[in-house]
Design a protein around this motif. Structure first.
Motif, PDB file in Angstrom:
ATOM      1  N   UNK A   6       0.891  -1.253   0.086  1.00 48.62           N
ATOM      2  CA  UNK A   6      -0.005  -0.011   0.096  1.00 48.62           C
ATOM      3  C   UNK A   6       0.686   1.317  -0.028  1.00 48.62           C
ATOM      4  N   UNK A   7       1.911   1.203   0.679  1.00 46.25           N
ATOM      5  CA  UNK A   7       2.849   2.280   1.120  1.00 46.25           C
ATOM      6  C   UNK A   7       3.792   2.653  -0.276  1.00 46.25           C
ATOM      7  N   UNK A   8       4.124   1.522  -0.874  1.00 36.64           N
ATOM      8  CA  UNK A   8       5.227   1.663  -1.825  1.00 36.64           C
ATOM      9  C   UNK A   8       4.312   2.577  -2.914  1.00 36.64           C
ATOM     10  N   UNK A   9       3.137   2.341  -3.452  1.00 37.08           N
ATOM     11  CA  UNK A   9       2.389   3.045  -4.360  1.00 37.08           C
ATOM     12  C   UNK A   9       2.379   4.500  -4.189  1.00 37.08           C
ATOM     13  N   UNK A  10       2.525   4.893  -2.809  1.00 40.24           N
ATOM     14  CA  UNK A  10       2.227   6.549  -2.333  1.00 40.24           C
ATOM     15  C   UNK A  10       3.680   7.098  -2.609  1.00 40.24           C
ATOM     16  N   UNK A  11       4.850   6.393  -2.921  1.00 43.46           N
ATOM     17  CA  UNK A  11       6.183   7.079  -3.067  1.00 43.46           C
ATOM     18  C   UNK A  11       6.675   7.992  -2.247  1.00 43.46           C
ATOM     19  N   UNK A  12       6.240   7.625  -0.740  1.00 43.81           N
ATOM     20  CA  UNK A  12       6.642   8.301   0.377  1.00 43.81           C
ATOM     21  C   UNK A  12       7.862   7.406   1.136  1.00 43.81           C
TER      22      UNK A  12
END
Ligand code: 9Z3
Length: 309
Positions: free
Chosen positions: A31-37
Motif C-alpha cells: 500500500x505504501x510503495x504506491x504512495x512514493x513516500x
C-alpha cells in the motif's frame, strides 16, 4: 563459537505467527510503495533468550522500548509510514503516555440521575487531547503497523522479512534499529525440551554468540536503504570507538551511541565523517522535551539529503 547468519535461519524454525505477521507487513508495504513516500522500520525493546524449548525461564535485558516508541511518534509526524517491530510488553507509540495507574488517574466518574458515565478529567484534557488526535489521525491514515515479538529468534525472522519487503523502496527506506538485541543465546539444538529440574543440581549454561545480522542486512537485504544502528555501552571511554568500529565493519550510514544511565538525556550520532552530540538542556528536561524528537529531526534531515538526487 559463532555461526553464520544463514545457519541461524536454517536451524531455528520461524515462529508460529510468522506467516500472519509477514502477510500484514506485505499488505502494509504494498500500500505504501504506491504512495512514493518514505518508510521507516523501527525496532524496539529487548529480546528474550529461552533456556528451554517449552520456555519457563529465559535471559532478558533492560530495554523498556522508550527510544523506539517515542521515535515512532516523531517519524509519523515527519510523514513517514512506520513499521514498528517491538517486543511484546515493551512501550508502544501513543499508549506509552498512559501506562499503568496513570490511565485510571486520568478518568473520573460522573453521575447523572443515577446513571454513571466516565470522563477524562478536565485538568488533564490538554495533556490527552493532542496525543489522542495524533493517534486517531495515524489510525485513519493507516501510517503505522505494529508487529510484536518476544524471543530473539522471533525478532530475527521478522527483521529479515521486513527488510526484504523494504527493498523496493530503495533509498526511501530508513531502518532505525533501536531494539536491544541479545548478543548471546543458546542454539536450538543445545536447549533442553522441558523445564530444567533443580534436583539435577545447578545447571551449567553455555551461551553462544548471536550472528551479527547487521552484516547481511546492510550488504544483502536492503543495500540501498538508509540504515541507522544504535550502540549501547556502559563505559564512556569506549563508546565512540565502538560506534566507529561498527560503521567501518558494516558500512551503513549512522550509529547512534548512548550510555545506559544517560540515554534519555544524551546521545552521540556518529557518521563516517561527523560526530554530533545531541543533548537535552536542564530547561528542556524540565519542560518534558524528549531526546527522541532531536534524534528523529537529525536522522530525517540526513535521510532527506541521502534521498535527494
Ligand atoms: C539502544 O542503544 C537504545 O538506545 C536503548 C534504548 C536500548 C538503549 P530503552 O528501550 O533504551 O528506551 O529503554 N539500542 C541498541 C542497543 C544494541 O544492542 N545495539 C547493538 C550493540 O550495541 C548493535 S545494533 O552491539
Amino acid at each position: 563459537m559463532s555461526i553464520y547468519w544463514e545457519e541461524f535461519y536454517s536451524t531455528h524454525a520461524a515462529p508460529a505467527d510468522f506467516g500472519d505477521n509477514k502477510a500484514r507487513m506485505e499488505e502494509f508495504t504494498a500500500r505504501h510503495l504506491a504512495k512514493m513516500g518514505k518508510i521507516a522500520l523501527i525496532t524496539s525493546g529487548g529480546t528474550t533468550v529461552p533456556l528451554e524449548h517449552n520456555t519457563v525461564r529465559f535471559v532478558d535485558n533492560f530495554s523498556a522500548g522508550t527510544r523506539g516508541s517515542a521515535s515512532a511518534e516523531y517519524f509519523l509526524q515527519e510523514d513517514y509510514a512506520v513499521i514498528f517491530l517491538y517486543r511484546f510488553k515493551s512501550l508502544e507509540p501513543f499508549v506509552r503516555h498512559f501506562m499503568g495507574q496513570k490511565f485510571l488517574d486520568l478518568l473520573e466518574i460522573t453521575k447523572n440521575e443515577g446513571a454513571s458515565s466516565i470522563q477524562v478529567k478536565t485538568n488533564v484534557t490538554e495533556e490527552v487531547l493532542p496525543i489522542l488526535q495524533q493517534y486517531q489521525a495515524v489510525k485513519k491514515s493507516q501510517q503505522l503497523l505494529c508487529v510484536g515479538f518476544t524471543s530473539l529468534a522471533d525478532y530475527l525472522w521478522l527483521l529479515r522479512a521486513a527488510c526484504e519487503l523494504l527493498t523496493p523502496f530503495k533509498t526511501r527506506a530508513l531502518l532505525y534499529l533501536a531494539a536491544a538485541v541479545s548478543d548471546f543465546y543458546i542454539p536450538s539444538h543445545q536447549m533442553p525440551t522441558h523445564k530444567m529440574q533443580s534436583d539435577s543440581g545447578p545447571p551449567t549454561i553455555s551461551l553462544q554468540l548471536v550472528p551479527k545480522m547487521l552484516k547481511p542486512l546492510v550488504s544483502l537485504w536492503v543495500p540501498e536503504a538508509f540504515v541507522v544502528s544504535f550502540k549501547l555501552e556502559t563505559d564512556e571511554t569506549i563508546l565512540i570507538s565502538k560506534a566507529r568500529g561498527a560503521l567501518e565493519k558494516y558500512n551503513h550510514k549512522m550509529v547512534i551511541a548512548n550510555i545506559l544511565q544517560t540515554r534519555k538525556q544524551k546521545v552521540v550520532v556518529v557518521t563516517s565523517n561527523t560526530v554530533t552530540e545531541l543533548l537535552l538542556t536542564p530547561e528542556e528536561i524540565q519542560s518534558d522535551l524528549e531526546i527522541e524528537e532531536k534524534i528523529v529531526k537529525f536522522v530525517t534531515k540526513s535521510h532527506a539529503v541521502f534521498c535527494s538526487p
